[in-house]
Design an enzyme around this catalytic site. Structure first.
Site, PDB file in Angstrom:
ATOM      1  CB  SER A 119      -1.077   0.110   1.164  1.00 29.05           C
ATOM      2  OG  SER A 119      -2.048   0.918   1.121  1.00 29.05           O
ATOM      3  CG  ASP A 173      -7.288  -3.060  -2.664  1.00 28.26           C
ATOM      4  OD1 ASP A 173      -7.993  -2.087  -1.859  1.00 28.26           O
ATOM      5  OD2 ASP A 173      -6.087  -2.956  -2.508  1.00 28.26           O
ATOM      6  CG  HIS A 207      -5.664  -2.563   0.890  1.00 29.55           C
ATOM      7  ND1 HIS A 207      -5.030  -2.212  -0.188  1.00 29.55           N
ATOM      8  CD2 HIS A 207      -5.200  -1.703   2.007  1.00 29.55           C
ATOM      9  CE1 HIS A 207      -4.325  -1.234  -0.001  1.00 29.55           C
ATOM     10  NE2 HIS A 207      -4.296  -1.027   1.400  1.00 29.55           N
TER      11      HIS A 207
END
Length: 229
Positions: A119, A173, A207
């Site tokens: 991320s 995600d 995610h």
């Protein structure tokens, strides 16, 4: 991956099981620490590789109503056209380059170091690899995007034009949508040798990371950091 928000500033380290001849520096995501990813790396470790998972400094984050949390740089919005914290991104990249230099001083050459992250950490790992003069072995970019993409150009990349990149993204995600990953890989193919870029997606993965992705990371690290005598 979850971590203790009050963690120490020293990186979480998974030492090599034998003499370390290579290293992986892996950067966590927003609000996390290096501990969870150190545990994940321990699960896919290669015996001669040292794994270093630093902790981001704690700072107010605009995206999260200015709450203070571990963050490599400020994030204003997840909109692709949002203003970016250029000063913070560049400062964070310099801190990662200093970490790479420290490993070089410890005896591991930069071309035996894979840089990676998840991320926000993956975003920083990509930006650092593209802007550093240190020749790296590869980049692992998970569920992320390329920061300051509009100001980056092929001419700015010095020693890593042929770097190998493993970019991974979950198809489900909700935080960093798959389109961010697709746009990023297209930009990377323009700036780097496209034959060295691998983009993998994982169905139904949100995610986070999944076992299949972790095995892909393990294989990439072994390929980019082969055993030496």
């Amino acid at each position: 991956m979850c971590g203790n928000i009050m963690s120490a500033s020293l990186p979480a380290i998974v030492p090599a099981a034998c003499r370390a001849t290579a290293a992986v520096i892996f950067l966590h995501g927003l609000g996390d620490t290096g501990h969870g990813w150190a545990e994940a790396m321990a699960g896919i470790r290669t015996p001669y590789v040292k794994y270093i998972c630093p902790h981001a400094p704690v700072m107010p984050v605009t995206l999260n109503m200015n709450m203070a949390m571990p963050s490599w740089f400020d994030i204003v919005s997840l909109n692709p056209e949002a203003e970016e914290d250029e000063t913070g991104i560049k400062r964070a990249a310099e801190s990662i380059k200093a970490l790479i230099d420290q490993e070089v001083k410890n005896g591991i050459p930069s071309h035996r170091i894979v840089l990676g992250g998840f991320s926000q950490g993956g975003a920083l790992s990509l930006y650092t690899a593209l802007t550093t003069h240190q020749k790296l072995a590869g980049v692992v970019a998970l569920s992320c995007w390329l920061p300051l993409r509009n100001s980056l150009s092929k001419s700015m990349i010095s020693n890593n034009k042929d770097i190998s990149v493993l970019q991974c993204h979950g198809e489900a995600d909700p935080l960093v949508p798959l389109i961010f990953g697709r746009l990023t890989v297209e930009k990377l193919k323009v700036m780097l040798n496209p034959s060295n870029i691998t983009f993998k997606t994982y169905s139904r993965m949100p995610h986070c990371a999944c076992p299949e992705e972790m095995m892909d990371i393990k294989q990439f690290i072994k390929k980019q950091l082969p055993k030496i005598n």
